[in-house]
Write an enzyme that holds these catalytic residues in place. Sequence first.
Site, PDB file in Angstrom:
ATOM      1  N   ASP A 152       0.888  -1.333   0.075  1.00  0.00           N
ATOM      2  CA  ASP A 152      -0.122  -0.277  -0.136  1.00  0.00           C
ATOM      3  C   ASP A 152       0.944   1.376  -0.072  1.00  0.00           C
ATOM      4  O   ASP A 152       0.638   2.163   0.867  1.00  0.00           O
ATOM      5  CB  ASP A 152      -1.146   0.078   1.338  1.00  0.00           C
ATOM      6  CG  ASP A 152      -1.679  -1.314   1.322  1.00  0.00           C
ATOM      7  OD1 ASP A 152      -1.991  -1.927   0.443  1.00  0.00           O
ATOM      8  OD2 ASP A 152      -1.810  -1.560   2.441  1.00  0.00           O
ATOM      9  N   TYR A 211     -14.006  -0.776   2.093  1.00  0.00           N
ATOM     10  CA  TYR A 211     -14.844  -1.786   2.279  1.00  0.00           C
ATOM     11  C   TYR A 211     -16.067  -1.115   2.965  1.00  0.00           C
ATOM     12  O   TYR A 211     -16.439  -0.095   2.836  1.00  0.00           O
ATOM     13  CB  TYR A 211     -14.497  -3.016   3.000  1.00  0.00           C
ATOM     14  CG  TYR A 211     -13.650  -3.959   2.256  1.00  0.00           C
ATOM     15  CD1 TYR A 211     -13.741  -5.350   2.649  1.00  0.00           C
ATOM     16  CD2 TYR A 211     -12.676  -3.437   1.409  1.00  0.00           C
ATOM     17  CE1 TYR A 211     -12.736  -6.049   1.853  1.00  0.00           C
ATOM     18  CE2 TYR A 211     -11.726  -4.307   0.705  1.00  0.00           C
ATOM     19  CZ  TYR A 211     -11.862  -5.759   0.927  1.00  0.00           C
ATOM     20  OH  TYR A 211     -10.965  -6.435   0.324  1.00  0.00           O
ATOM     21  N   GLU A 267     -11.120   0.003  -2.036  1.00  0.00           N
ATOM     22  CA  GLU A 267     -10.186   0.577  -1.103  1.00  0.00           C
ATOM     23  C   GLU A 267      -9.043   1.325  -1.716  1.00  0.00           C
ATOM     24  O   GLU A 267      -8.808   1.222  -2.885  1.00  0.00           O
ATOM     25  CB  GLU A 267      -9.754  -0.345  -0.195  1.00  0.00           C
ATOM     26  CG  GLU A 267      -8.677  -1.572  -0.708  1.00  0.00           C
ATOM     27  CD  GLU A 267      -8.279  -2.600   0.332  1.00  0.00           C
ATOM     28  OE1 GLU A 267      -8.844  -2.540   1.402  1.00  0.00           O
ATOM     29  OE2 GLU A 267      -7.275  -3.178   0.268  1.00  0.00           O
TER      30      GLU A 267
END
Length: 494
Positions: free
Chosen positions: A41, A197, A232
Amino acid sequence: MKTLLSLAGMGALFASCFIAANAGAQAGATLPTFQNASVHDPSVIKVGDTFYVFGSHLASAKSKDLMKWTQMTDSVSATNPLFLNGSKNVYTELAETFAWANSTTLWAPDVRQLADGKYYMYYDACEGDAPRSALGVAVANSVEGPYVNKQVFLKSGMWGEVSPDGTVYDALKHPNVVDPNTFRDAAGKLWMISGSYSGGIFIMAMDPATALPAAGQGYGKHLMGGNHARIEGAYVMYSPATKYYYLFTSFGGLDANGGYNMRVARATSPDGPYLDASGKDMADVKADPTKPLFDDVSIAPYGQKLVGNYQFALASGETGTPVGYVSPGHNSARYEAATNQYFLIFHTRFPGQGEYHEVRVHEMFINDDGWPVAAPLRYVPLSKSATTISATVTSADAAGAYKMVNHGKDISATVKPSVAIRLDANGTVTGAGSGNTGGTWTHKGNNNVAIVIDGVTYSGVLSRQWNPNANAFAVTFTAQSKTGVSLWGIRTGS
């Protein structure tokens, strides 16, 4: 959600991740070398001449050229230097966060330098199997820390209790407060986008004087997702050329079987509405609550899909491990004004390598329709060639044989294989990838190209990218349809 791999346990693997291209390049060139880092990420910030990425589990790395990365940190621990300050460490600084989230690790952070010259890390932690999360900010005088906690300012997952917007928390419509990205709009106003989410992606106006959300916003404005849709990793990039704000997100599950893929939508205002090329509002992207949890079918038609699972086959004369990605995603993006370049920075897994992941950087271009399209191969500047190579790709340069990947629009673990295709000098498209009725292609000048297959037009950009399987720069194309399907091609012969 985020990877649960123990990065600390992969130290030996990190050490082995220095990869040099094979011998035998073009014209005796000094071959490009890559030093890889593992940061899940990755969120990018540039300080001086150095790019930094910060990611989940408090992993971080830095690079001056976007090719050779130095791993700085790799796990949440009492010795992680990002929060180590005398007797204080990440556990003491962020005790409230860990306690609320029932967690001992951190998820995707974002670091920004504000007007006071200090660096602000927007950090977050989540329980993992529930959206009980805390989002806060810590501050440092140096981008490399140590960071000192300022405060937690947003929480989620308060079951049966009143949420920040004054209503009882509902995971179907309220966010999981993780994955922050803080950015300035064209006028200099500060914003933060977050969520994952649960109820989706939200945006809040920020107070630059406090580095906190402006008062009275609750969770902010809903932009995308809901009903536990697997969306996301939101990140916003502004293009001064197109005047659009581009909202990048990842659809699907992050693991090797999850079908993670990167998508983009755009808006003329930082807080939306964000639309795809078909005009669909991303605020309408929600999972079907009547279907099983994590319904991907309902969200797959939305957004412009940049890249998903794929692998290029080795062409005649090529060697080495074929280029391919599995579940690439949770990207950041950057516009470099000095060189007028756009970059896509993300993590990816690889075919046949399980959950192991590394950072990758691809150059992006803006096509004729004003949409970002990503180059098919990882970034290597043309200056790495031993001889001068023009960035201009003429029609004659572009004509020839290619291997092509059609990324489709699906969310699945299927690895898309490449197929053979030809851009013939007479403007026709032939070969296995040309569809049922064949096609045409047109060089439109300024490296822009239009490829028509089975009546669908893909608006794209030609460039030269480093092909590690050929040890040479090759002409490539990246093109996208208005339905959000991307094609990647690498020239393999005349």
